[in-house]
Design an enzyme around this catalytic site. Structure first.
Site, mmCIF file in Angstrom:
data_model
loop_
_atom_site.group_PDB
_atom_site.id
_atom_site.type_symbol
_atom_site.label_atom_id
_atom_site.label_comp_id
_atom_site.label_asym_id
_atom_site.label_seq_id
_atom_site.Cartn_x
_atom_site.Cartn_y
_atom_site.Cartn_z
ATOM 1 N N LYS A 143 0.927 -1.107 0.026
ATOM 2 C CA LYS A 143 -0.109 -0.027 0.018
ATOM 3 C C LYS A 143 0.899 1.263 -0.117
ATOM 4 C CE LYS A 143 -3.780 2.232 2.896
ATOM 5 N NZ LYS A 143 -4.550 2.107 4.058
ATOM 6 N N SER A 151 -9.352 2.236 3.146
ATOM 7 C CA SER A 151 -8.495 2.961 2.453
ATOM 8 C C SER A 151 -7.535 2.231 1.691
ATOM 9 C CB SER A 151 -7.906 3.956 3.036
ATOM 10 O OG SER A 151 -6.843 3.385 4.072
ATOM 11 N N SER A 186 -9.597 -0.105 7.476
ATOM 12 C CA SER A 186 -8.952 -0.152 6.191
ATOM 13 C C SER A 186 -8.229 -1.508 5.500
ATOM 14 C CB SER A 186 -7.925 1.000 6.025
ATOM 15 O OG SER A 186 -8.683 2.106 5.924
HETATM 16 N N1 GLN Z 1 -12.812 4.460 7.005
HETATM 17 C C1 GLN Z 1 -11.939 5.029 8.143
HETATM 18 C C2 GLN Z 1 -11.726 6.362 8.058
HETATM 19 O O1 GLN Z 1 -11.890 7.001 7.111
HETATM 20 C C3 GLN Z 1 -10.975 4.076 8.417
HETATM 21 C C4 GLN Z 1 -9.625 4.184 7.693
HETATM 22 C C5 GLN Z 1 -8.720 3.502 7.875
HETATM 23 O O2 GLN Z 1 -8.504 2.578 8.328
HETATM 24 N N2 GLN Z 1 -7.294 3.899 7.249
HETATM 25 O O3 GLN Z 1 -10.932 6.688 8.931
#
Ligand code: GLN
Length: 497
Positions: A77, A152, A176
């Site tokens: 990632k 994400s 994420s």
């Molecule tokens: N969807 C969550 C956020 O927007 C989690 C994102 C993540 O785990 N990086 O913060």
């Protein structure tokens, strides 16, 4: 065999060890697929370096070396910094940034002989759950290109689901790894907070950020996770634990279901209430029935503070983000505005131009909840709620061995559908945030597909498994047992053919 992209990591391991295929040949196969793919899963590739790493792995294989990851291709990632590929965090702020060092996780898997295929697309600074907040545009769900892949770690999930890589790293701050794994029909695990080093992971919310592993099956994830974990003195919240062999601890498929006998699985009422799509619920219920038939007992439990996870997380995570992102000032690194009038103008314009709307929103919220006069009302209050949520889990784990439920209330939605509604995006995190706030390990396991209005075909559904701290081996064992009884994890979209 030329369908290497349909093979499991374990199958590729055997093919490499027997000399049926070389690491270079495998890397070429996946690079060609990445080149031809139109899912916007990658932010940066560097075939020359990939092939150099593969040639090195071949040398080690020839010399007789054998490790779990030696010669296996994988993706990182684009939140992990890498020396040979750009490290952008999905942001214009870092669009051209090349790191002078590798993140610990990147270094560890490289030492184990894994071959990096490239950097995967993600929401900007990992803020989001749809991959639409990426400066580089959204990655596309291989089951339906008009749909989000989740986020994400969207590009990471797409890379595995579309057969562009057998394994992928992701990061999980509030879901994420688990949520995109669920939406793309692959397996993903976020370990206990502190087990994988955060060194070189571009920081979002440091008390929550954790690296995770994604692959088609629990067994594949175990291979990768095993190489990622370990104490790192360069991460102040890294935990010291004896090394654990995760992959080899998994029983052969025919014996795997025995771990389910007598297993107590907690079913939290709060995870099955209002807002959960009926078809998603049906898939989860069917999966639970499989576990029950194999000898597990399903125990109703309460996680009474679940609803508070969203407000608590969306205070704590932005607060930490506003602090972490203050380092992007246009002076030391990252985007710098042209022709600044003075220092203030340089700061203002560099940050306004470099950060996208969601990141700016979170910086503003974060700075607000930390400011004098509001700190007690918001930030401190959220920390207290976080403790209550952790206590809920502690009480539950006195009665059960692990907890199961959905990962996400719905299947993947259409690209653009929720773009103007940040709160709708936040609400979708309801089932993944609690384990993150409590620092617990969590997994997503494919349990079938659900119809969704307007979707080209039924879309993947993931079941979440949450365990007590340091129970990764058990979580993987249960997921592996489930996968030895079902075939959902073997389903691939037409894109992966
Ligand atoms: N969807 C969550 C956020 O927007 C989690 C994102 C993540 O785990 N990086 O913060």
């Amino acid at each position: 065999m030329s369908a290497w992209h349909l093979e499991s990591a374990q199958g590729l391991r055997r093919a490499l060890d027997s000399g049926e295929v070389s690491a270079v040949r495998l890397a070429e196969h996946f690079l060609a697929r990445i080149q031809a793919s139109q899912l916007n899963a990658f932010i940066d590739v560097n075939p020359e370096l990939t092939l150099a790493q593969a040639a090195q792995a071949d040398g080690r294989l020839k010399a007789g070396e054998r490790t779990g990851l030696l010669g296996l291709p994988m993706t990182h990632k684009d939140i992990f910094v890498t020396q040979g590929w750009r490290s952008t965090a999905g942001s214009k702020m870092l669009a051209n940034y090349v790191s002078p060092f590798d993140a610990t996780v990147v270094q560890k898997v490289a030492q184990a002989g894994a071959v990096c295929l490239g950097k995967t697309n993600c929401d900007e600074f990992a803020m989001g759950g749809s991959n639409e907040n990426s400066y580089f545009g959204p990655a596309r769900n291989p089951w339906d290109r008009e749909r989000i892949p989740g986020g994400s770690s969207g590009g990471a999930a797409v890379s595995v689901a579309a057969g562009l890589a057998p394994l992928a790293t992701g990061t999980d701050t509030g879901g994420s790894v688990r949520q995109p794994a669920s939406m793309c029909g692959i397996t993903g695990i976020k370990p206990t907070y502190g087990r994988a080093s955060r060194f070189g992971m571009i920081a979002f919310a440091s008390s929550l950020d954790q690296a995770g592993a994604m692959g088609r099956s629990a067994l594949d994830c175990a291979f990768l996770l095993e190489a990622m974990l370990g104490f790192d003195p360069r991460d102040s919240t890294s935990v010291q634990r004896p090394a654990e062999s995760l992959a080899s601890a998994l029983a052969p498929a025919d014996q795997a279901p025995s771990v389910l006998k007598g297993l107590r699985i907690g079913i939290p009422a709060a995870f099955f209430g209002e807002g959960l799509d009926a078809q998603v619920r049906a898939r989860i219920d069917e999966a639970l029935e499989v576990l029950k038939q194999a000898g597990a007992s399903l125990v109703p439990i309460e996680l009474p503070n679940t609803q508070l996870a969203i407000p608590a997380y969306y205070v704590i995570a932005p607060a930490e983000a506003s602090s972490n992102l203050s380092r992007f000032d246009g002076v030391r690194y990252g985007h710098r505005a042209a022709d600044p009038k003075d220092l203030k103008d340089l700061y203002e314009r560099s940050r306004s131009e470099g950060f996208g709307p969601e990141v700016q929103r979170r910086i503003l919220v974060g700075a607000y909840v930390l400011s004098h006069g509001y700190y007690d009302a918001y930030y401190l209050q959220a920390q207290k709620v976080r403790r209550l949520i952790a206590n809920d889990f502690a009480a539950a784990f006195e009665k059960v061995d692990l907890i199961a439920g959905p990962v996400s209330p719905t299947v993947a939605w259409s690209i653009g559908e929720r773009m103007d509604d940040p709160v709708a995006n936040y609400l979708a995190d309801i089932f993944t945030l609690p384990a993150s706030l409590a620092g617990l390990p969590g997994m997503s396991v494919p349990v079938g597909r659900a119809e969704a209005p307007g979707a080209k075909q039924a879309l993947p559904v993931g079941m979440q498994l949450i365990g007590p701290a340091f129970s990764e081996a058990r979580l993987l064992g249960v997921a592996h047992a489930f996968q030895s009884l079902t075939t959902w994890h073997l389903e691939t979209p037409a894109e992966a053919a």
